[in-house]
Design an enzyme around this catalytic site. Structure first.
Site, PDB file in Angstrom:
ATOM      1  N   TYR A 164      13.334  -5.181 -36.516  1.00 58.09           N
ATOM      2  CA  TYR A 164      13.903  -3.876 -36.884  1.00 58.09           C
ATOM      3  C   TYR A 164      15.409  -3.845 -36.608  1.00 58.09           C
ATOM      4  CZ  TYR A 164      14.161   1.267 -37.075  1.00 58.09           C
ATOM      5  OH  TYR A 164      14.474   2.583 -37.386  1.00 58.09           O
ATOM      6  N   LYS A 168      18.205  -3.176 -39.429  1.00 62.02           N
ATOM      7  CA  LYS A 168      19.037  -1.976 -39.373  1.00 62.02           C
ATOM      8  C   LYS A 168      20.514  -2.306 -39.119  1.00 62.02           C
ATOM      9  CE  LYS A 168      16.169   1.359 -40.248  1.00 62.02           C
ATOM     10  NZ  LYS A 168      16.336   2.156 -41.487  1.00 62.02           N
TER      11      LYS A 168
END
Length: 292
Positions: A164, A168
């Protein structure tokens, strides 16, 4: 008169949480909205948001396109144009989590999270960019806006989220690349970093507790997703001058986030030796860390 009258917007991941809040506010501000969220069988959360928007007097259509699929991204942009005659705003909001510590993370965990969070930003943006480029080359004045969604994990890191975080962090820099490349066509690109209560945050017990709604009904709900939406709506307006920006949003707090920047340095007119670096570099790094 709304701040987005006449604008047409696509919002991905808009069936719930942040995306739904964004779509509803954009519609209240006068935009016609394509509400996108992945349809799974008979479950179509985007359709529920469309019903709410229409019940409040707004205009919206639902999309179940998979924004990680190449041709679905094209179809999503075409849906906006065929439904409302144009496209002015793309809000990339879709995201997913599969948290694992690195030593336990599977290839599937990595691929799924990076696909949804990073490729899911690239694909719609690619097709929207082509649309705007063609309109600009045809002589039209383009005042378009793309708003991407990163995460505080992507900026500052967090254990157990390597997939993640990588995705991101990539979104944040992708936004800046889009700003640089598409400025010539009249397109702006900015990134938000929301601190809000969503399905993703509620999947982490410690974060769920931190972001719980206040027990007092009259208290300001700092982590209500709707607090983030006005920043998105402003960035979506035709006259907003900002591009290449990143904004952390929490409740009523908005911070301009600086991109990568150079810190203190070692400098000499000769090549360093390993021993010299062992003496000098740890102190330089410690200076930076103590200033955080």
């Amino acid at each position: 008169m709304g701040s987005l009258d006449g604008r047409v917007a696509v919002v991905t991941g808009a069936g719930r949480g942040l995306g739904a809040a964004h779509a509803k506010l954009l519609a209240r501000e006068g935009a016609r909205v394509v509400v996108n969220d992945l349809q799974r069988g008979s479950e179509h959360p985007a359709a529920d948001v469309v019903e709410e928007i229409r019940a409040a007097g707004g205009e919206a259509v639902a999309s179940g396109h998979d924004i990680t699929e190449w041709e679905s991204g094209r179809a999503l942009v075409e849906l906006a144009v065929s439904s409302f005659g144009r496209l002015d705003v793309l809000v990339n909001n879709a995201g997913a989590l599969r948290d694992q510590f690195l030593v336990n993370m599977s290839e599937e965990d990595w691929d799924f999270v990076t696909r949804v969070n990073l490729k899911g930003h690239f694909v719609p943006t690619r097709w929207a960019a082509s649309y705007w480029r063609d309109r600009a080359k045809a002589g039209e004045e383009i005042r378009a806006s793309v708003v991407h969604t990163s995460s505080s994990s992507g900026l500052f890191g967090n254990p157990g989220q390597a997939n993640y975080i990588a995705a991101k962090a990539g979104v944040g820099m992708f936004s800046q690349a889009v700003a640089t490349e598409l400025e010539r066509y009249g397109v702006r690109s900015n990134c938000i970093v929301p601190a809000a209560r969503t399905r993703l945050t509620e999947a982490v017990p410690s974060v769920k507790k931190l972001m719980a709604a206040p027990e007092d009904d009259g208290a300001f709900d700092v982590y209500d997703p709707a607090n983030v939406s006005p920043v998105v709506a402003y960035l979506a307006t035709a006259d907003c001058p900002i591009t290449g920006g990143t904004f952390y949003v929490r409740g009523g707090h908005v911070t301009v986030v600086e991109s990568w920047s150079r810190g203190p340095a070692l400098d000499r007119d000769a090549r360093w030796t390993v021993g010299e670096l062992a003496q000098e570099l740890p102190g330089l790094v410690a200076k930076v860390q103590s200033a955080r």
